[in-house]
Write an enzyme that holds these catalytic residues in place. Structure first.
Site, short mmCIF file in Angstrom:
data_model
loop_
_atom_site.label_atom_id
_atom_site.label_comp_id
_atom_site.label_asym_id
_atom_site.label_seq_id
_atom_site.Cartn_x
_atom_site.Cartn_y
_atom_site.Cartn_z
N CYS A 142 -10.97 -3.57 -3.84
CA CYS A 142 -9.91 -4.43 -4.38
C CYS A 142 -10.45 -5.78 -4.83
O CYS A 142 -9.88 -6.41 -5.71
CB CYS A 142 -8.77 -4.55 -3.39
N ASN A 177 0.83 -1.21 0.00
CA ASN A 177 0.00 0.00 0.00
C ASN A 177 0.86 1.26 0.00
O ASN A 177 1.96 1.29 0.58
CB ASN A 177 -1.03 0.00 1.14
N VAL A 178 0.36 2.27 -0.67
CA VAL A 178 1.05 3.56 -0.80
C VAL A 178 0.04 4.64 -0.47
O VAL A 178 -0.88 4.91 -1.25
CB VAL A 178 1.61 3.74 -2.24
N GLU A 179 0.19 5.23 0.72
CA GLU A 179 -0.79 6.22 1.18
C GLU A 179 -0.46 7.62 0.68
O GLU A 179 0.57 7.85 0.05
CB GLU A 179 -0.87 6.15 2.71
N CYS A 237 -10.09 -5.46 0.53
CA CYS A 237 -11.24 -4.57 0.73
C CYS A 237 -12.20 -4.71 -0.46
O CYS A 237 -11.86 -5.31 -1.48
CB CYS A 237 -10.78 -3.12 0.91
N CYS A 244 -4.16 0.87 -2.47
CA CYS A 244 -4.06 -0.39 -1.73
C CYS A 244 -2.96 -1.25 -2.34
O CYS A 244 -2.57 -1.05 -3.50
CB CYS A 244 -5.38 -1.15 -1.80
N GLU A 254 -3.17 -4.08 -3.49
CA GLU A 254 -3.69 -4.78 -4.68
C GLU A 254 -3.51 -3.94 -5.94
O GLU A 254 -3.34 -4.48 -7.04
CB GLU A 254 -5.17 -5.13 -4.49
N1 THU Z 1 -5.34 -1.69 2.49
C1 THU Z 1 -4.79 -2.40 1.46
O1 THU Z 1 -3.68 -2.12 1.00
N2 THU Z 1 -5.51 -3.43 0.93
C2 THU Z 1 -6.71 -3.85 1.41
O2 THU Z 1 -7.36 -4.70 0.80
C3 THU Z 1 -7.21 -3.30 2.68
C4 THU Z 1 -6.65 -1.97 3.04
C5 THU Z 1 -4.58 -0.54 3.04
C6 THU Z 1 -5.14 0.79 2.66
C7 THU Z 1 -4.60 1.67 3.77
O3 THU Z 1 -3.31 2.11 3.39
C8 THU Z 1 -4.46 0.73 4.96
O4 THU Z 1 -4.57 -0.59 4.45
C9 THU Z 1 -5.51 0.94 6.05
O5 THU Z 1 -6.79 0.92 5.50
#
Ligand code: THU
Length: 135
Positions: free
Chosen positions: A92, A45-47, A89, A56, A58
């Site tokens: 995704c 994940n890259v916020e 999620c 996410c 994915e």
């Molecule tokens: N996140 C993912 O990378 N994939 C998922 O399927 C669930 C959530 C990440 C997004 C965010 O950076 C962190 O988890 C908290 O929600």
């Protein structure tokens, strides 16, 4: 039928949690998948300061597959920082449906499931084709 080395995929997903950029949620995620030609693709994940812009794990994984030559996802796993299995999620699941379809194997806390169990009655490319063919 390709055999899936789930242990290797899980290890790769866990490895990717260490690459995550998650300064806001402090919730690193790693994802790894087997492609139908035998490649293993992965993402983290890259916020973003604009929280909703967050990618996410994915998203990175699908980009890795497409940029690396395309193909279809065969088996997918996702991990949190503790190396535990994590369900993708909702958004995704839609992303995975597009690139793996109903038969994609998903590593869930309740065991290996197919994508159509994880996203029943999914909307997908077939819905678009169905209307296009009638027009
Ligand atoms: N996140 C993912 O990378 N994939 C998922 O399927 C669930 C959530 C990440 C997004 C965010 O950076 C962190 O988890 C908290 O929600």
């Amino acid at each position: 039928m390709t055999t899936v080395d789930w242990d290797a995929l899980r290890a790769r997903a866990r490895e990717l949690t260490a690459r995550a950029y998650a300064p806001y949620s402090h919730f690193p995620v790693g994802a790894a998948a087997l492609v139908d030609d035998g490649r293993v693709v992965a993402g983290c994940n890259v916020e973003n300061a604009g929280y909703g812009v967050t990618l996410c794990a994915e998203c990175g994984l699908v980009s890795d597959m497409v940029a690396g030559g395309g193909g279809r996802l065969v088996a997918f796993t996702c991990a949190n920082a503790l190396g535990e299995r994590l369900m993708p999620c909702g958004r995704c699941r839609q992303l995975l449906w597009e690139h793996g379809g109903a038969a994609l194997l998903v590593d869930t806390p309740a065991g290996i499931m197919t994508m159509d169990q994880v996203l029943p009655q999914a909307f997908g490319p077939a819905d678009l084709d169905h209307v296009r063919e009638d027009n």
